[in-house]
Design an enzyme around this catalytic site. Structure first.
Site, short mmCIF file in Angstrom:
data_model
loop_
_atom_site.label_atom_id
_atom_site.label_comp_id
_atom_site.label_asym_id
_atom_site.label_seq_id
_atom_site.Cartn_x
_atom_site.Cartn_y
_atom_site.Cartn_z
N SER D 58 0.74 -1.23 0.15
CA SER D 58 0.05 0.00 0.07
C SER D 58 0.85 1.23 -0.03
O SER D 58 0.44 2.44 -0.44
CB SER D 58 -1.03 0.14 1.30
OG SER D 58 -1.90 -1.02 1.13
N SER D 97 -4.37 2.15 3.68
CA SER D 97 -4.36 0.76 4.46
C SER D 97 -5.93 -0.04 4.10
O SER D 97 -7.02 0.54 4.60
CB SER D 97 -4.24 0.78 5.95
OG SER D 97 -4.62 -0.18 6.60
N GLY D 98 -5.85 -1.13 3.43
CA GLY D 98 -6.78 -1.69 3.13
C GLY D 98 -7.68 -2.16 4.34
O GLY D 98 -8.71 -2.06 4.39
N SER D 99 -6.98 -2.78 5.29
CA SER D 99 -7.56 -3.29 6.83
C SER D 99 -7.94 -2.02 7.55
O SER D 99 -8.91 -2.22 8.28
CB SER D 99 -6.76 -4.01 7.48
OG SER D 99 -5.47 -3.52 8.02
N GLY D 100 -7.12 -1.00 7.36
CA GLY D 100 -7.58 0.20 8.18
C GLY D 100 -7.07 0.02 9.52
O GLY D 100 -7.09 0.94 10.72
N THR D 102 -3.39 -1.10 10.23
CA THR D 102 -1.78 -1.22 10.22
C THR D 102 -1.45 -0.25 11.51
O THR D 102 -1.65 1.13 11.23
CB THR D 102 -1.31 -0.76 8.86
OG1 THR D 102 -2.10 -1.41 7.74
CG2 THR D 102 0.26 -1.10 8.76
N GLU D 172 -4.70 -3.47 -3.57
CA GLU D 172 -3.85 -2.54 -4.05
C GLU D 172 -3.90 -2.19 -5.41
O GLU D 172 -3.66 -0.78 -5.81
CB GLU D 172 -2.42 -3.27 -3.85
CG GLU D 172 -2.15 -3.57 -2.31
CD GLU D 172 -1.30 -4.89 -2.02
OE1 GLU D 172 -1.23 -5.18 -1.04
OE2 GLU D 172 -0.98 -5.39 -3.00
#
Lengths: 207, 207, 207, 207
Positions: D58, D97-100, D102, D172
């Site tokens: 990311s 951040s995909g997961s939010g 990190t 991504e």
């Protein structure tokens, strides 16, 4: 091997490095330094960019210098980082290479010359390809990667027989101390204080 | 301002930096050094990874150290670089922060502890959040970003009144010289020569 | 300009990029892909290193690929990062350049050939200096920096008249999707699962 | 395994990625996009800085975006690079951040809020710690590192059973295509052409 002997060697190596570095920075030519400072100040005054380049550990020394120039509000970039823009006419490329032969640094210096930028070489070898290509050279001695058994410069000077710090260590530390001292000089010349620099210091400092 | 005075200030600043650094590295505790060396050697023997982290210029000092550890065939990585793998149990995280308070370095050290890795802090402040979190601390003095006018450590020691190198410079150079000396010690302990290191040295050295 | 039109353009540009990328990845030559996979697998089996290089955004695509190769336990490095060791005989250099002319990438490829490493070029131009220097080429089309008004490759193919994504965007996204698909193939060939990869995934993820 | 089957899998994976990405970018909310564009344009107009941050791949997507913003004369920096200055009041932090979740990205976002900067989160999870901390969220779906066997978002949507691209790949690539399309929109809004961007493009492109 006990703690005593361990300590002895690390302590001795620290002293050796400090000694070699002290000898080498003493030998830096004042006129070369003055011209370098003049080029930096002029670039800043004229809104020109300064790009810093070096390979391996010399590149890290260059980055540490670039960070301080940023703290002093220079328009500075490190070659190879994400947002580094085009080098243009009258910009300054500071190229650091002990041997003056590092292929990619020399290649970059030649590209810089083509676009009309000025090249400052920081090297132990003014007659190297990098030195010859540069508009200005600041000679900083050190043992470089070129050093061979017989001609280890700092060993001769110091008359030491023990292995000093390996590879380009002495050049890198000497250059690092020299450039940090230059920052003190630039602060004075620009009338900037540590407080000014702190204000520009990254607030999100990721590793 | 003429060449003479320029030279004077740069020369003085170089001498100041060397002096402050010399004083600070003298004060490094031998037992702390020995334990650090032991942890590095043990990690190498057991095939464990060493990860290095630091923010800003401390991060650059860490990278320079990591590069030499690589030359000595350690399994070493710099946190934040592309191919840095997961930190695992019994790996070693070397965290460099003068103040010991840099948020993201402290955060990383705490993550390291959670996965069962060992944390070595190199800091001027053993009682800082980083120092308290670490399994082992090597204290390297310097003026850090925390320094305030009255308590500039190196100024007191040296009795100087002129502006020394700004911000964390003294800590960074002292740590750099200390870690370079450690490499000499590690070479000896591991029976590795400069020739061995040169063979591992990057052949494509991009900026 | 209202929200509607804004949305329209962004949506249209996303669709254009997807379309151009789809067309370009369709045209990738299966034999070129297979040979590339074979070289990667062989390097892994023989304990050889893979180094990845690219300039600018192509370099970022290379890094993303290197990160996944690391997750698959390849011995992979990115040229220019701190702990990247010497490229040696029989190692593989993966060089990414749309135009195939990027000076420093071509220079690196030539150094690689000198030390006996194998060079794989990923480029739109197999007859470029990079393509000619390489042991193997995988052609990925795109508009490259070389594109001129009349010969914008993807525009001809697609018959679009609007400005597509600028500069090397199409090459970069197409290469990125191609290399991500290659990772799926490598997982299968190596019998590795996502769970295996997750275990290698960095636990300290700094920016 | 012959060339045919190899080709089949790589081809299939490329098609899968393209399909998943297409589905995900279709679902991006126009109002979220418009507000994001407005924040970027306003920062540029007011001489404010934009800092980009992301971990791992990311982070690479963020850098690719930052490079294009630089080509469009935004005052943009990547967190963690050498000359990145202090984030200040009214600057914009773009956090990917995909997961939010990190850790270090969330930590950075919180620091940003403290100094009065605005945070834009690009994430699949608006209710994640990053999403909650942000002033504005652009939701880009994908399989993220959080995905578990049963709830692989893109698999459900697509009804595929084969392993799609692993880990955060879909997020991504989707984010990458979205941000590249945004650049086309910004070019239009700012009246800048590809030629303008080329002039800002790095002339020394090191790996």
């Amino acid at each position: 091997m006990g703690a005593a002997s361990l300590v002895e060697l690390t302590k001795k190596a620290m002293a050796d490095i400090i000694k070699a570095v002290s000898v080498n920075i003493e030998r830096i030519n004042p006129q070369q330094v003055e011209k370098f400072i003049g080029m930096l100040i002029e670039a800043r005054r004229n809104g020109r960019k300064i790009l810093v380049i070096g390979a391996g550990r010399s590149g890290l020394v260059g980055r540490a210098f670039a960070m301080r120039l940023m703290h002093l509000s220079f328009h500075v970039h490190v070659v190879g980082e994400t947002i580094t823009p085009a080098l243009e006419k009258d910009d300054v490329l500071v190229a650091i290479s002990g041997s003056g032969t590092t292929t990619l640094v020399v290649t970059a210096a030649r590209i810089a010359k083509k676009v009309g930028a000025k090249v400052v070489a920081i090297t132990s070898h003014p007659r190297s390809p990098l030195g010859k290509c540069a508009d200005h050279v600041v000679v900083v001695y050190g043992r470089t990667k070129l050093a061979k058994k017989r001609d280890y410069f700092s060993r001769q000077i110091l008359g030491v027989h023990e292995p000093l710090a390996p590879l380009g260590t002495i050049f890198e530390v000497a250059t690092s101390v020299f450039l940090d001292a230059l920052i003190v000089e630039l602060m004075r010349k620009l009338g900037l204080t540590e407080k000014d620099m702190r204000a520009r210091h990254a607030t999100i400092e990721p590793p």
